[in-house]
Scaffold this active site. Structure first.
Site, short mmCIF file in Angstrom:
data_model
loop_
_atom_site.label_atom_id
_atom_site.label_comp_id
_atom_site.label_asym_id
_atom_site.label_seq_id
_atom_site.Cartn_x
_atom_site.Cartn_y
_atom_site.Cartn_z
CG ASN A 63 -13.16 4.16 6.14
OD1 ASN A 63 -13.87 3.35 6.70
ND2 ASN A 63 -12.90 4.11 4.85
CD GLU A 100 -5.31 9.22 -2.52
OE1 GLU A 100 -5.86 9.09 -3.63
OE2 GLU A 100 -5.93 9.35 -1.45
CD GLU A 147 -3.03 -0.92 0.19
OE1 GLU A 147 -3.51 0.22 0.01
OE2 GLU A 147 -3.38 -1.92 -0.47
#
Length: 353
Positions: free
Chosen positions: A253, A215, A206
């Site tokens: 989340n 990100e 990831e």
């Protein structure tokens, strides 16, 4: 791939590390000056041959550290005695096959020229399995314990992630373990190591080997706000982008992870990119509590024997599993196989999804 474990003294009683022809790793002339050669020599019980491990991945004699000269990584770089300075040139790990490896170079402690004569210099060299790279040392701690209590030692962690971002610290990870005490601490020793390897393999995938904290595609940042949630996006439309080892994203989340961990991540999502322990906790939150697109949590997949493939399904199965992206699945499996090798445990069955 070399299978690595924490370095411990070769013989707990006397601290000797023995190798070719039964001779000892020796500090030339018992000299404590920086740059003193490390050599092979008849074992004689002196302090020049007494090595200790304080638990930080170093090997020490005469109050100084075993060091790769000039932090070199090339075959033939000599090793020396040097002031302990916390650098990767002074990190060592012992394999189940009795290699002693510098993780930075991923090379083995080696007797130059396979020569057993007294005074032969020691160096690092690509691991070959030859006799001049074999050292009498315990494979898995030699009865010692890892101070963190985690089944992955700091030396192993550094070997798994040689190019990691310093943000993803080992201390941050071990500080986060208290949030989910069952993680890598359930079942047999094999199961514990397999679960740790599975988690680290997925987070490696990831984050590009624990390189990326946030990100990289900033154009996506405004897309992770679901205004249909009653609490909205108090930190801002573009505040809930992917962060941390499992790239936590979306306002809901952050809310759920924060509620579970007792941290207000909805209002302060930046904690995940500023606090290493918080980042690791969010990864462990997902791993231990979320099914994602799968049918079980990754934790349950590993402790109940469903296999590594089900952890992939729970993390990104809707995009990768059932033939959707076999290259990505293979990347995760390759990472898992590499890490289980480092931890000295079999990968088990059902690796694919």
């Amino acid at each position: 791939m070399t299978t690595l474990f924490s370095v411990m003294p070769a013989h707990a009683a006397d601290g000797r590390i023995t190798g070719l022809a039964g001779k000892c790793v020796d500090v030339a002339g018992a000299n404590t000056a920086n740059g003193t050669a490390i050599q092979l020599y008849d074992c004689n019980g002196t302090t020049a041959q007494t090595w200790s491990n304080p638990g930080d991945g170093t090997l020490r004699a005469l109050g100084k550290c075993l060091d790769v000269t000039a932090a070199g990584t090339a075959d033939g770089t000599t090793v020396q005695l040097y002031d302990c300075n916390g650098t990767a040139a002074q990190q060592w790990a012992v394999s189940s096959a009795n290699d002693i490896v510098n993780p930075q170079a991923n090379k083995c402690l080696d007797v130059t020229g396979n020569n057993s004569a007294n005074g032969t210099r020691l160096q690092i060299w690509t691991c070959t399995g030859a006799a001049n790279q074999k050292w009498s040392a315990p494979a898995s701690g030699g009865g010692g314990t890892n101070p963190s209590g985690f089944v992955v030692s700091e030396a192993q962690f550094n070997q798994i992630f040689p190019g990691r971002n310093s943000f993803y610290s080992y201390s941050g990870l071990t500080a986060a373990l208290s949030a989910y005490p069952g993680f890598a601490n359930t079942g047999s020793d094999t199961t514990k190591k397999q679960e740790a390897a599975a988690f680290l393999a997925n987070v490696s995938h990831e984050t590009g080997g624990l390189v990326y904290v946030v990100e990289q595609n900033t154009a996506n940042y405004p897309t992770y706000c679901d205004w249909s949630q009653s609490y909205g996006c108090p930190a801002g439309q573009a505040a809930y982008y992917g962060r941390g080892p499992i790239q936590l994203s979306w306002n809901f989340n952050y809310k759920a992870a924060g509620d579970a961990l007792g941290i207000d991540l909805l209002n302060n999502p930046w904690l995940v990119q500023n606090d290493s322990a918080v980042a690791w906790k969010t990864g462990l939150w997902y791993w231990n509590t979320q099914n994602g697109p799968g049918t079980m949590t990754p934790h349950n997949a590993m402790v109940n024997g469903a296999g590594f493939g089900q952890t992939i399904r729970s993390i990104n199965g809707s995009l990768e599993c059932d033939g959707r992206n076999p290259a990505q699945v293979q990347s995760r499996v390759d990472a898992y196989n590499r890490i289980t090798s480092i931890l000295g445990v079999t990968p088990g069955a059902n690796l694919y999804c």
